[in-house]
Design a protein around this motif. Structure first.
Motif, PDB file in Angstrom:
ATOM      1  N   MET A  47       0.844  -1.166   0.000  1.00 22.76           N
ATOM      2  CA  MET A  47       0.000   0.000   0.000  1.00 22.76           C
ATOM      3  C   MET A  47       0.900   1.243   0.000  1.00 22.76           C
ATOM      4  O   MET A  47       1.814   1.350   0.781  1.00 22.76           O
ATOM      5  CB  MET A  47      -0.883   0.020   1.249  1.00 22.76           C
ATOM      6  CG  MET A  47      -1.614   1.318   1.398  1.00 22.76           C
ATOM      7  SD  MET A  47      -2.252   1.726   3.049  1.00 22.76           S
ATOM      8  CE  MET A  47      -3.096   0.287   3.549  1.00 22.76           C
ATOM      9  N   THR A  48       0.631   2.158  -0.859  1.00 23.14           N
ATOM     10  CA  THR A  48       1.346   3.423  -0.873  1.00 23.14           C
ATOM     11  C   THR A  48       0.497   4.446  -0.136  1.00 23.14           C
ATOM     12  O   THR A  48      -0.708   4.500  -0.315  1.00 23.14           O
ATOM     13  CB  THR A  48       1.593   3.895  -2.310  1.00 23.14           C
ATOM     14  OG1 THR A  48       2.359   2.909  -2.974  1.00 23.14           O
ATOM     15  CG2 THR A  48       2.330   5.205  -2.336  1.00 23.14           C
ATOM     16  N   THR A  49       1.121   5.229   0.695  1.00 23.57           N
ATOM     17  CA  THR A  49       0.385   6.243   1.432  1.00 23.57           C
ATOM     18  C   THR A  49       0.882   7.616   1.025  1.00 23.57           C
ATOM     19  O   THR A  49       1.981   7.779   0.526  1.00 23.57           O
ATOM     20  CB  THR A  49       0.559   6.077   2.949  1.00 23.57           C
ATOM     21  OG1 THR A  49       1.942   6.216   3.253  1.00 23.57           O
ATOM     22  CG2 THR A  49       0.056   4.746   3.425  1.00 23.57           C
ATOM     23  N   SER A  50       0.033   8.581   1.225  1.00 21.01           N
ATOM     24  CA  SER A  50       0.428   9.952   0.949  1.00 21.01           C
ATOM     25  C   SER A  50      -0.265  10.852   1.954  1.00 21.01           C
ATOM     26  O   SER A  50      -1.238  10.472   2.588  1.00 21.01           O
ATOM     27  CB  SER A  50       0.066  10.344  -0.477  1.00 21.01           C
ATOM     28  OG  SER A  50      -1.331  10.250  -0.660  1.00 21.01           O
ATOM     29  N   SER A  51       0.269  12.036   2.082  1.00 20.52           N
ATOM     30  CA  SER A  51      -0.349  12.987   2.985  1.00 20.52           C
ATOM     31  C   SER A  51      -0.125  14.396   2.457  1.00 20.52           C
ATOM     32  O   SER A  51       0.706  14.616   1.580  1.00 20.52           O
ATOM     33  CB  SER A  51       0.228  12.851   4.394  1.00 20.52           C
ATOM     34  OG  SER A  51       1.609  13.134   4.382  1.00 20.52           O
ATOM     35  N   TYR A  52      -0.886  15.322   2.998  1.00 16.06           N
ATOM     36  CA  TYR A  52      -0.790  16.713   2.589  1.00 16.06           C
ATOM     37  C   TYR A  52      -1.028  17.568   3.824  1.00 16.06           C
ATOM     38  O   TYR A  52      -1.928  17.294   4.619  1.00 16.06           O
ATOM     39  CB  TYR A  52      -1.850  17.033   1.534  1.00 16.06           C
ATOM     40  CG  TYR A  52      -2.050  18.517   1.326  1.00 16.06           C
ATOM     41  CD1 TYR A  52      -1.158  19.247   0.548  1.00 16.06           C
ATOM     42  CD2 TYR A  52      -3.115  19.193   1.915  1.00 16.06           C
ATOM     43  CE1 TYR A  52      -1.327  20.623   0.363  1.00 16.06           C
ATOM     44  CE2 TYR A  52      -3.294  20.551   1.731  1.00 16.06           C
ATOM     45  CZ  TYR A  52      -2.399  21.258   0.965  1.00 16.06           C
ATOM     46  OH  TYR A  52      -2.563  22.609   0.780  1.00 16.06           O
TER      47      TYR A  52
ATOM     48  N   SER B  30      -3.411   9.530   4.808  1.00 13.79           N
ATOM     49  CA  SER B  30      -3.847   8.209   4.374  1.00 13.79           C
ATOM     50  C   SER B  30      -2.946   7.186   5.031  1.00 13.79           C
ATOM     51  O   SER B  30      -1.847   7.495   5.483  1.00 13.79           O
ATOM     52  CB  SER B  30      -3.780   8.088   2.850  1.00 13.79           C
ATOM     53  OG  SER B  30      -2.446   8.152   2.407  1.00 13.79           O
ATOM     54  N   GLY B  31      -3.415   5.996   5.093  1.00 10.35           N
ATOM     55  CA  GLY B  31      -2.645   4.925   5.720  1.00 10.35           C
ATOM     56  C   GLY B  31      -3.577   3.827   6.184  1.00 10.35           C
ATOM     57  O   GLY B  31      -4.799   3.934   6.063  1.00 10.35           O
ATOM     58  N   ARG B  32      -2.999   2.797   6.701  1.00 14.19           N
ATOM     59  CA  ARG B  32      -3.761   1.652   7.191  1.00 14.19           C
ATOM     60  C   ARG B  32      -4.356   1.968   8.554  1.00 14.19           C
ATOM     61  O   ARG B  32      -3.676   2.544   9.401  1.00 14.19           O
ATOM     62  CB  ARG B  32      -2.799   0.466   7.311  1.00 14.19           C
ATOM     63  CG  ARG B  32      -3.481  -0.835   7.450  1.00 14.19           C
ATOM     64  CD  ARG B  32      -2.464  -1.957   7.391  1.00 14.19           C
ATOM     65  NE  ARG B  32      -2.744  -2.782   8.537  1.00 14.19           N
ATOM     66  CZ  ARG B  32      -1.879  -3.181   9.430  1.00 14.19           C
ATOM     67  NH1 ARG B  32      -0.625  -2.870   9.319  1.00 14.19           N
ATOM     68  NH2 ARG B  32      -2.242  -3.916  10.438  1.00 14.19           N
ATOM     69  N   LEU B  33      -5.618   1.613   8.770  1.00 12.44           N
ATOM     70  CA  LEU B  33      -6.218   1.784  10.087  1.00 12.44           C
ATOM     71  C   LEU B  33      -5.744   0.670  11.006  1.00 12.44           C
ATOM     72  O   LEU B  33      -5.698  -0.505  10.614  1.00 12.44           O
ATOM     73  CB  LEU B  33      -7.743   1.764  10.005  1.00 12.44           C
ATOM     74  CG  LEU B  33      -8.389   3.003   9.408  1.00 12.44           C
ATOM     75  CD1 LEU B  33      -9.909   2.844   9.383  1.00 12.44           C
ATOM     76  CD2 LEU B  33      -8.016   4.251  10.171  1.00 12.44           C
ATOM     77  N   LEU B  34      -5.388   1.031  12.217  1.00 17.12           N
ATOM     78  CA  LEU B  34      -4.869   0.089  13.202  1.00 17.12           C
ATOM     79  C   LEU B  34      -5.693   0.167  14.476  1.00 17.12           C
ATOM     80  O   LEU B  34      -6.242   1.217  14.806  1.00 17.12           O
ATOM     81  CB  LEU B  34      -3.418   0.436  13.555  1.00 17.12           C
ATOM     82  CG  LEU B  34      -2.417   0.530  12.421  1.00 17.12           C
ATOM     83  CD1 LEU B  34      -1.103   1.096  12.926  1.00 17.12           C
ATOM     84  CD2 LEU B  34      -2.209  -0.833  11.792  1.00 17.12           C
TER      85      LEU B  34
END
Length: 75
Positions: free
Chosen positions: A1-6, A40-44
């Protein structure tokens, strides 16, 4: 999974060691309805967060009562 943020350049990340970490602060006025951040990212779960190494745990954010996102996860 690729994540990105702003994070808008109108904000900055500030250190708050007395509160346990970091926070986002405004550097200039932000208009109503303006997007200031996208994560964005994986929920934990909290149990999954506790299993992360300390350096990775520093890059998590609580997004709901029992959900966290890991902001630098690449799977």
């Amino acid at each position: 999974m690729t994540t990105s943020s702003y994070l808008t350049p109108k904000c900055a990340v500030a250190e708050y060691p007395d509160k346990g970490g970091k926070g986002v602060v405004a550097r200039e006025d932000i208009e109503q309805g303006e997007v200031i951040a996208v994560w964005s990212g994986r929920l934990l779960t909290i149990d999954e967060v506790r299993q992360l190494p300390e350096d990775l745990r520093a890059h998590t954010a609580q997004v709901e009562a029992v959900s966290y996102t890991h902001l630098r996860a690449h799977e």
